[in-house]
Design an enzyme around this catalytic site. Structure first.
Site, PDB file in Angstrom:
ATOM      1  N   GLY A 269       0.823  -1.211   0.000  1.00 22.42           N
ATOM      2  CA  GLY A 269       0.000   0.000   0.000  1.00 22.42           C
ATOM      3  C   GLY A 269       0.852   1.254   0.000  1.00 22.42           C
ATOM      4  O   GLY A 269       0.514   2.255   0.631  1.00 22.42           O
ATOM      5  N   ALA A 270       1.966   1.200  -0.736  1.00 21.38           N
ATOM      6  CA  ALA A 270       2.970   2.269  -0.670  1.00 21.38           C
ATOM      7  C   ALA A 270       2.784   3.323  -1.760  1.00 21.38           C
ATOM      8  O   ALA A 270       3.658   4.150  -1.975  1.00 21.38           O
ATOM      9  CB  ALA A 270       4.378   1.668  -0.748  1.00 21.38           C
ATOM     10  N   GLY A 271       1.628   3.300  -2.416  1.00 19.20           N
ATOM     11  CA  GLY A 271       1.419   4.239  -3.515  1.00 19.20           C
ATOM     12  C   GLY A 271       1.012   5.639  -3.080  1.00 19.20           C
ATOM     13  O   GLY A 271       0.950   6.543  -3.918  1.00 19.20           O
TER      14      GLY A 271
ATOM     15  N   LYS B  81      -7.598  -5.023  12.981  1.00 19.27           N
ATOM     16  CA  LYS B  81      -6.298  -4.528  13.473  1.00 19.27           C
ATOM     17  C   LYS B  81      -5.921  -5.226  14.785  1.00 19.27           C
ATOM     18  O   LYS B  81      -4.753  -5.565  14.997  1.00 19.27           O
ATOM     19  CB  LYS B  81      -6.349  -3.007  13.660  1.00 19.27           C
ATOM     20  CG  LYS B  81      -6.449  -2.201  12.365  1.00 19.27           C
ATOM     21  CD  LYS B  81      -5.218  -2.346  11.482  1.00 19.27           C
ATOM     22  CE  LYS B  81      -5.153  -1.257  10.415  1.00 19.27           C
ATOM     23  NZ  LYS B  81      -4.026  -1.476   9.463  1.00 19.27           N
TER      24      LYS B  81
ATOM     25  N   TYR C 186     -13.022  -2.741  11.269  1.00 15.41           N
ATOM     26  CA  TYR C 186     -11.639  -2.292  11.082  1.00 15.41           C
ATOM     27  C   TYR C 186     -10.829  -2.513  12.373  1.00 15.41           C
ATOM     28  O   TYR C 186      -9.732  -3.086  12.341  1.00 15.41           O
ATOM     29  CB  TYR C 186     -11.673  -0.817  10.688  1.00 15.41           C
ATOM     30  CG  TYR C 186     -10.362  -0.113  10.563  1.00 15.41           C
ATOM     31  CD1 TYR C 186      -9.507  -0.354   9.481  1.00 15.41           C
ATOM     32  CD2 TYR C 186      -9.966   0.841  11.508  1.00 15.41           C
ATOM     33  CE1 TYR C 186      -8.303   0.329   9.362  1.00 15.41           C
ATOM     34  CE2 TYR C 186      -8.777   1.529  11.386  1.00 15.41           C
ATOM     35  CZ  TYR C 186      -7.946   1.268  10.315  1.00 15.41           C
ATOM     36  OH  TYR C 186      -6.760   1.949  10.202  1.00 15.41           O
TER      37      TYR C 186
ATOM     38  N   SER D 193      -3.510   0.514  14.086  1.00 16.19           N
ATOM     39  CA  SER D 193      -4.252   1.743  14.395  1.00 16.19           C
ATOM     40  C   SER D 193      -4.619   1.741  15.864  1.00 16.19           C
ATOM     41  O   SER D 193      -4.816   0.666  16.465  1.00 16.19           O
ATOM     42  CB  SER D 193      -5.526   1.749  13.543  1.00 16.19           C
ATOM     43  OG  SER D 193      -6.496   2.617  14.094  1.00 16.19           O
TER      44      SER D 193
ATOM     45  N   ASP E 192      -2.492  -7.467  -5.300  1.00 15.78           N
ATOM     46  CA  ASP E 192      -3.449  -7.419  -4.196  1.00 15.78           C
ATOM     47  C   ASP E 192      -2.913  -8.284  -3.051  1.00 15.78           C
ATOM     48  O   ASP E 192      -2.736  -9.505  -3.236  1.00 15.78           O
ATOM     49  CB  ASP E 192      -4.800  -7.952  -4.706  1.00 15.78           C
ATOM     50  CG  ASP E 192      -5.908  -7.865  -3.661  1.00 15.78           C
ATOM     51  OD1 ASP E 192      -5.602  -7.753  -2.457  1.00 15.78           O
ATOM     52  OD2 ASP E 192      -7.084  -7.928  -4.064  1.00 15.78           O
TER      53      ASP E 192
HETATM   54  N1  LIG Z   1      -5.073   7.492   7.702  1.00 12.82           N
HETATM   55  C1  LIG Z   1      -5.178   7.419   9.047  1.00 12.82           C
HETATM   56  O1  LIG Z   1      -5.596   8.371   9.739  1.00 12.82           O
HETATM   57  C2  LIG Z   1      -4.746   6.149   9.746  1.00 12.82           C
HETATM   58  C3  LIG Z   1      -4.873   6.076  11.141  1.00 12.82           C
HETATM   59  C4  LIG Z   1      -4.472   4.910  11.788  1.00 12.82           C
HETATM   60  C5  LIG Z   1      -3.941   3.855  11.062  1.00 12.82           C
HETATM   61  N2  LIG Z   1      -3.836   3.953   9.714  1.00 12.82           N
HETATM   62  C6  LIG Z   1      -3.277   2.816   8.976  1.00 12.82           C
HETATM   63  O2  LIG Z   1      -2.175   3.271   8.214  1.00 12.82           O
HETATM   64  C7  LIG Z   1      -2.074   2.518   7.016  1.00 12.82           C
HETATM   65  C8  LIG Z   1      -2.053   3.461   5.829  1.00 12.82           C
HETATM   66  O3  LIG Z   1      -3.204   4.270   5.844  1.00 12.82           O
HETATM   67  P1  LIG Z   1      -3.409   5.409   4.735  1.00 12.82           P
HETATM   68  O4  LIG Z   1      -4.434   6.352   5.257  1.00 12.82           O
HETATM   69  O5  LIG Z   1      -2.067   5.941   4.331  1.00 12.82           O
HETATM   70  O6  LIG Z   1      -4.060   4.552   3.568  1.00 12.82           O
HETATM   71  P2  LIG Z   1      -4.451   5.001   2.081  1.00 12.82           P
HETATM   72  O7  LIG Z   1      -5.779   4.394   1.790  1.00 12.82           O
HETATM   73  O8  LIG Z   1      -4.291   6.475   1.887  1.00 12.82           O
HETATM   74  O9  LIG Z   1      -3.328   4.289   1.178  1.00 12.82           O
HETATM   75  C9  LIG Z   1      -3.194   2.898   1.205  1.00 12.82           C
HETATM   76  C10 LIG Z   1      -2.854   2.372  -0.163  1.00 12.82           C
HETATM   77  O10 LIG Z   1      -3.074   0.952  -0.091  1.00 12.82           O
HETATM   78  C11 LIG Z   1      -3.541   0.511  -1.354  1.00 12.82           C
HETATM   79  N3  LIG Z   1      -4.272  -0.739  -1.201  1.00 12.82           N
HETATM   80  C12 LIG Z   1      -5.562  -0.907  -0.810  1.00 12.82           C
HETATM   81  N4  LIG Z   1      -5.895  -2.198  -0.822  1.00 12.82           N
HETATM   82  C13 LIG Z   1      -4.793  -2.886  -1.208  1.00 12.82           C
HETATM   83  C14 LIG Z   1      -4.520  -4.253  -1.418  1.00 12.82           C
HETATM   84  N5  LIG Z   1      -5.465  -5.185  -1.220  1.00 12.82           N
HETATM   85  N6  LIG Z   1      -3.285  -4.619  -1.835  1.00 12.82           N
HETATM   86  C15 LIG Z   1      -2.326  -3.685  -2.058  1.00 12.82           C
HETATM   87  N7  LIG Z   1      -2.534  -2.353  -1.878  1.00 12.82           N
HETATM   88  C16 LIG Z   1      -3.760  -1.962  -1.462  1.00 12.82           C
HETATM   89  C17 LIG Z   1      -4.412   1.631  -1.856  1.00 12.82           C
HETATM   90  O11 LIG Z   1      -4.529   1.598  -3.271  1.00 12.82           O
HETATM   91  C18 LIG Z   1      -3.702   2.884  -1.328  1.00 12.82           C
HETATM   92  O12 LIG Z   1      -2.867   3.473  -2.307  1.00 12.82           O
HETATM   93  C19 LIG Z   1      -3.262   1.548   7.025  1.00 12.82           C
HETATM   94  O13 LIG Z   1      -2.857   0.297   7.542  1.00 12.82           O
HETATM   95  C20 LIG Z   1      -4.237   2.203   7.975  1.00 12.82           C
HETATM   96  O14 LIG Z   1      -5.110   1.247   8.549  1.00 12.82           O
HETATM   97  C21 LIG Z   1      -4.222   5.077   9.025  1.00 12.82           C
END
Ligand SMILES: NC(=O)c1ccc[n+]([C@@H]2O[C@H](COP(=O)([O-])OP(=O)(O)OC[C@H]3O[C@@H](n4cnc5c(N)ncnc54)[C@H](O)[C@@H]3O)[C@@H](O)[C@H]2O)c1
Length: 247
Positions: A13-15, A164, A160, A146, A63
């Protein structure tokens, strides 16, 4: 300190957002990085950005919920980098169908997606890299979680949060199995990130630092957990949340 030269990492999910920050930070410390995302254009863009900055990265769109795709990607990384992956960061955790909403309103067809990406995704990835890490006597597994894993809320996050919590438990047990082989496994539990925060000042007032997290905050913490210096840090869930939760 924290030199990752000679190491090879995969970040899921590093995009964009936190995952992109993690990939950039690991590459800046010298690691060769597989930039995974479900969306190929996102993986390509972050990978190009790292290479333009002088780092080593390859994009891989797949995926994480598909075991065969994960195994293929790990094999491809080995042949492209000329060595096995020894740093795994499972960051992808928000599925397209988040399963967001008050539990009583959610159709059972929506229960699985958060569990698939967080828990089965972690199992797929850990199973694909753990053998070579143990055989080599060095490895780092970092799971992104999270605060909602351990703090209940009325914000419609039950599925969710459950997924987690589940993956945090999985990583704790993995840490005990791989510890004797020089492999660590930890979870980094994030608080609210800038990409999800909006601009509501009332939200910020609940964070001691009065700001949400950034991709750079997350990247720096993962660099530590992935580093040779963190060899005695394992089996832990670290909170990275600007002081929004202090227990
Ligand atoms: N954003 C927040 O406030 C927050 C808070 C607590 C924890 N987190 C955790 O941090 C991590 C990153 O969150 P974020 O907000 O940067 O996420 P995001 O949704 O902005 O980015 C995640 C990326 O994962 C990719 N993705 C989705 N499903 C996938 C799959 N099946 N296989 C491969 N790639 C996939 C998406 O295309 C996306 O580019 C997550 O684990 C999230 O649960 C986020």
């Amino acid at each position: 300190m924290f030199d990752l030269s000679g190491h090879t990492a995969i970040v899921t999910g590093a995009g964009q957002n936190a995952g992109a920050g993690i990939a950039r930070a690991l590459a800046a410390q010298g690691a060769a990085v597989v930039v995974n995302d479900l969306v190929a254009e996102r993986a390509d863009a972050v990978s190009s950005e790292i290479r333009d900055a002088g780092g080593t990265a390859i994009p891989m769109a797949f995926d994480v919920t598909e075991l065969s795709s994960v195994r293929d990607a790990v094999d491809k990384a080995r042949s492209e980098f000329g060595r096995h992956l020894d740093i795994l960061v499972h960051n992808a955790g928000i599925p397209a169908d988040f399963g967001h909403g008050q539990f009583r309103t959610l159709d059972p067809s929506r229960w699985r997606a958060p569990v698939e990406i967080n828990l089965f995704g972690a199992m797929n990835l850990v199973s694909a890299v753990i053998g070579e890490m143990c055989d080599a006597g060095w490895g780092r597994i970092v799971q992104i979680s999270s605060g909602s894993a351990r703090v209940g809320s009325d914000q419609g996050l039950s599925l969710y949060g459950a997924s987690k919590s589940g993956v945090e438990g999985f990583i704790r047990h993995i840490s005990q199995e791989v510890g004797p082989f020089g492999v660590t496994a930890n979870t980094l539990a994030l608080g609210l990130q800038a990409n999800a925060a909006g601009s509501n000042p009332e939200v910020f007032s609940r964070i001691a630092t009065r700001r949400p997290g950034t991709p750079e905050d997350v990247g720096a913490a993962v660099v530590y957990l992935a580093s040779p210096e963190a060899s005695w840090m394992t089996g832990q869930t670290l909170n990275l949340n600007g002081g929004s939760v202090t227990t």
